[in-house]
Design a protein around this motif. Sequence first.
Motif, PDB file in Angstrom:
ATOM      1  N   PHE A   1       1.497  19.329  10.705  1.00 50.68           N
ATOM      2  CA  PHE A   1       2.111  18.015  10.898  1.00 50.68           C
ATOM      3  C   PHE A   1       1.047  16.927  11.051  1.00 50.68           C
TER       4      PHE A   1
ATOM      5  N   GLN B   1       3.535  12.543  15.670  1.00 50.37           N
ATOM      6  CA  GLN B   1       4.104  13.441  14.664  1.00 50.37           C
ATOM      7  C   GLN B   1       3.930  14.904  15.086  1.00 50.37           C
TER       8      GLN B   1
ATOM      9  N   ILE C   1      12.636  20.160   7.931  1.00 52.56           N
ATOM     10  CA  ILE C   1      11.846  19.080   8.528  1.00 52.56           C
ATOM     11  C   ILE C   1      10.804  18.575   7.531  1.00 52.56           C
ATOM     12  N   PHE C   2      10.139  19.523   6.860  1.00 55.42           N
ATOM     13  CA  PHE C   2       9.149  19.122   5.855  1.00 55.42           C
ATOM     14  C   PHE C   2       9.812  18.300   4.749  1.00 55.42           C
TER      15      PHE C   2
ATOM     16  N   ILE D   1       6.708   9.732  11.162  1.00 48.19           N
ATOM     17  CA  ILE D   1       6.040   8.825  10.232  1.00 48.19           C
ATOM     18  C   ILE D   1       6.950   7.649   9.860  1.00 48.19           C
TER      19      ILE D   1
ATOM     20  N   PRO E   1      11.324  12.373  11.309  1.00 48.19           N
ATOM     21  CA  PRO E   1       9.880  12.332  11.118  1.00 48.19           C
ATOM     22  C   PRO E   1       9.297  11.086  11.776  1.00 48.19           C
TER      23      PRO E   1
ATOM     24  N   ILE F   1      -0.278  15.925   7.601  1.00 50.26           N
ATOM     25  CA  ILE F   1       0.753  15.158   6.888  1.00 50.26           C
ATOM     26  C   ILE F   1       0.848  13.750   7.476  1.00 50.26           C
TER      27      ILE F   1
ATOM     28  N   THR G   1      12.490  16.362   4.870  1.00 52.37           N
ATOM     29  CA  THR G   1      12.779  15.003   5.318  1.00 52.37           C
ATOM     30  C   THR G   1      11.505  14.177   5.398  1.00 52.37           C
ATOM     31  N   THR G   2      10.488  14.745   6.059  1.00 44.33           N
ATOM     32  CA  THR G   2       9.222  14.026   6.208  1.00 44.33           C
ATOM     33  C   THR G   2       8.648  13.636   4.842  1.00 44.33           C
TER      34      THR G   2
ATOM     35  N   LEU H   1      12.011  24.867   9.318  1.00 41.64           N
ATOM     36  CA  LEU H   1      10.784  24.101   9.119  1.00 41.64           C
ATOM     37  C   LEU H   1      10.831  23.380   7.782  1.00 41.64           C
TER      38      LEU H   1
ATOM     39  N   VAL I   1      11.796  15.935  16.573  1.00 44.53           N
ATOM     40  CA  VAL I   1      11.251  16.782  15.517  1.00 44.53           C
ATOM     41  C   VAL I   1      11.945  16.506  14.183  1.00 44.53           C
ATOM     42  N   ILE I   2      13.271  16.367  14.226  1.00 40.44           N
ATOM     43  CA  ILE I   2      13.982  16.204  12.955  1.00 40.44           C
ATOM     44  C   ILE I   2      13.904  14.772  12.426  1.00 40.44           C
TER      45      ILE I   2
ATOM     46  N   LEU J   1       1.802  24.785  13.655  1.00 40.17           N
ATOM     47  CA  LEU J   1       2.671  23.819  12.979  1.00 40.17           C
ATOM     48  C   LEU J   1       2.173  22.402  13.236  1.00 40.17           C
TER      49      LEU J   1
END
Lengths: 268, 261, 251
Positions: B198, B141, C187-188, B117, B115, B201, C190-191, C184, B112-113, B194
């Motif tokens: 994701f 993702q 995480i957002f 992508i 990404p 994104i 970083t992404t 959250l 999860v941490i 969520l």
Amino acid sequence: MQTPKIKFDHVTKVFETRSQTIVAVKDYSMEIQAGEFISILGPSGCGKSTLIRMLDGIIDTTEGDIFIDGVKVNLGGKKKMPPEVLRKMGFIFQQPNMLPWYTVRENVALPLRVFGLKGKEWEDRVDELMKMVGLEEYANARPSEISGGMLQRAGVIRAMVHDPEILLMDEPFGALDELTREQMNMELLDIWQKTNKTIIFITHNIEEAVLLSSRVYVMGTNPGHLVETVTLDLPRPRELSMITQSKFIEYRQKLESYIGEIDLSKIK
Amino acid sequence: MAQSKPITKKKKKERDPKRVIAPLVVLVLIYIGLEVGLRVFQVPSYVLPTPTNILIETAASFSIILPDLLFTLKIICIGFCIAIPSGILLAALFSQFDILVKAMQPVVIWLVITPMITLIPLMTLWLGTDPNLRVIIVIIQATPIICLNTLNGFTRVEQEKLELARSVGATKLQTFVSIIFMNALPQVFTGIKLGCIFSTIGAVSADFVSRGMGLGDRIIKFTKYSNFEESYGCIVLIALIGITLYTIVELIEKRIVLWKK
Amino acid sequence: MNVKNRVVSILAPIASFLLIFAIWEAACRINEIPAWFLPMPSEIFKSMVVDFQDYWPHLLVTLQCVLIGFLIAIPVGLLIATLITSFPLLNAAMSPYITFLVTTPLISLIPLLMLAMGYGMNMRITTVVIQSFAVINMNACTGFNNVPTIRRELMQSVGASRFQTYRMMILPSAATDIITGLRLAAIFATTTCISVEYNAGNTGLGSQIIKYSQYLQTTQSFACIFYVTVIGLIMYGLIALFQKKIVSWQE
């Protein structure tokens, strides 16, 4: 004639939702003298909680006026009750309602912080009250670490910490078990006798009402209204053993009959 | 309390007209405000075009945008729909054994941490350039976050409920379905919601890197040729995809999780 | 029992990570998979150490961008949530848009932001902020709106001012929800940062992942991906620390 400590003068409270209008309290009047211990008795939904919430400025009134020491306190609309009026009252909730991020002592001292009461005499007062209800050991504990009975005691002394003249109690021991409840009731009577506060005690328990108070206001539902006022001619100090006395039972049956009538009318 | 509580509850449940009208008023205000403000201050269109122009230009170019819209929609929907059962099944598998939960939870957190992508550039290397493979990015993702939330739900069942199941002699499967899973539903739905964010994104990021197709790619193209109105139009379309998916999930949640206030 | 439990919960994840990397390593060796296709973990870790000089500046750029963006997003999200939930009408008017902001992949603004602000740090941080403040805002709003009525009544009964009520009661009541939002948001952040770096310029770990994979230097690509994990861990650790220090009570 002495000015009553608290006076409800034809007070009505209406809650409006989009689909319906609920009359929570209709045309309610009562007068309470300083130092009295009175109960408001009624089934759930009769508006008894709404009454003391209006008195404490949590809910505004729709019609009628409320006086404390002869001064009108409901200013109408969203106007907040002035702090000097709020300081005259302490509110005890049905649940302990402790803020879990503060220690027990900080919770008890919360009203002092908000009212801006600082200084040694107030700090001493907190400690004194904690000691009175046997909480001094738990001063620095978190609310999650102590028992329900202990928490409710903290709730009681929190309402007293700013030395109010009036205590408003919203079924304060309703969430506790029978034994603890009886014990707390006796403790409450003790406190009342020592401090001479004016107490409005909300309950749906008939025995409790008879045991504690000098006068019982019986309320009915739909809409919430005053059914009957019963003055209790029982000697003070009261003791648990009185429950079996004939006079006590007589009062209990009398009150039961009023409540019974209400229940029947509700079924219709 | 007894008096005021049921009423406030009722108030919330009813659809207060304020809750419908007020947002619409805001929408109109924003629209007019932007339209007037942008014209008065002569804000260049590359900063922000007027809403009316966005609508007109996007409608005019809609035939160009449509294939990309459908493509992105397809990628997000397929990916999302695969990610939901994958995440839940993985969580269900892990939750069967206490030790597996302890062993795998940090791994899922790791996924999860980090990404997923970050793997986009390598995907081409592994799988080629077929744009449809972007589904995989969406899946990897979205799956971990769904899995993580579901696992949290599965492992936080009150002991009494499990004891109740044991006392009526429920089988392991019965216990799982009727107690553990039902109990975890709120968290499962949080995870799915969520996952939905994701997914979008992931899809847009994949478009940005792999190019050639999709709304993300279209935004870059329009921006390159200074068609900013259309760029913003595409962003609005992506936003609509996101909110639509989210709303669908929310509606299903309301239908299923009735006990949640 | 408790000690044993604790040992298990530390050893089990270590074992599973070791197992994952061992299988990966073995698969690469046995099948003689070329490094440009899938490098062995040992090679990746080696590169992380040996070529550290190459990665360090990019790691720093990404970490800065994520951290600064995150730290700006927190007050922005909290302030907006406070403002919105303080007024019932505003609350009703804005609540659908709060969800809308969260569900919109705001990274789709990247090409336009690049045009308006260039490739620099400002643009990157801006993108991180707008993508991550929304989820903080949403969770904070949930927290603020779900404060128990009885606690509000308590504050009213002692005549607390708006500010006192907010500081002593509302903010701590919402703390659990806010922390969820922060997790959250991290995480957002970083992404988003990686996504920006894919597009903007040639600094930051995201840009390096692309660069290395274009030259088939997959080992280096993976090293960068693992460094992204390190950033994620830093963020995760920071939030855990914050939670332990500030939200130490149990509801």
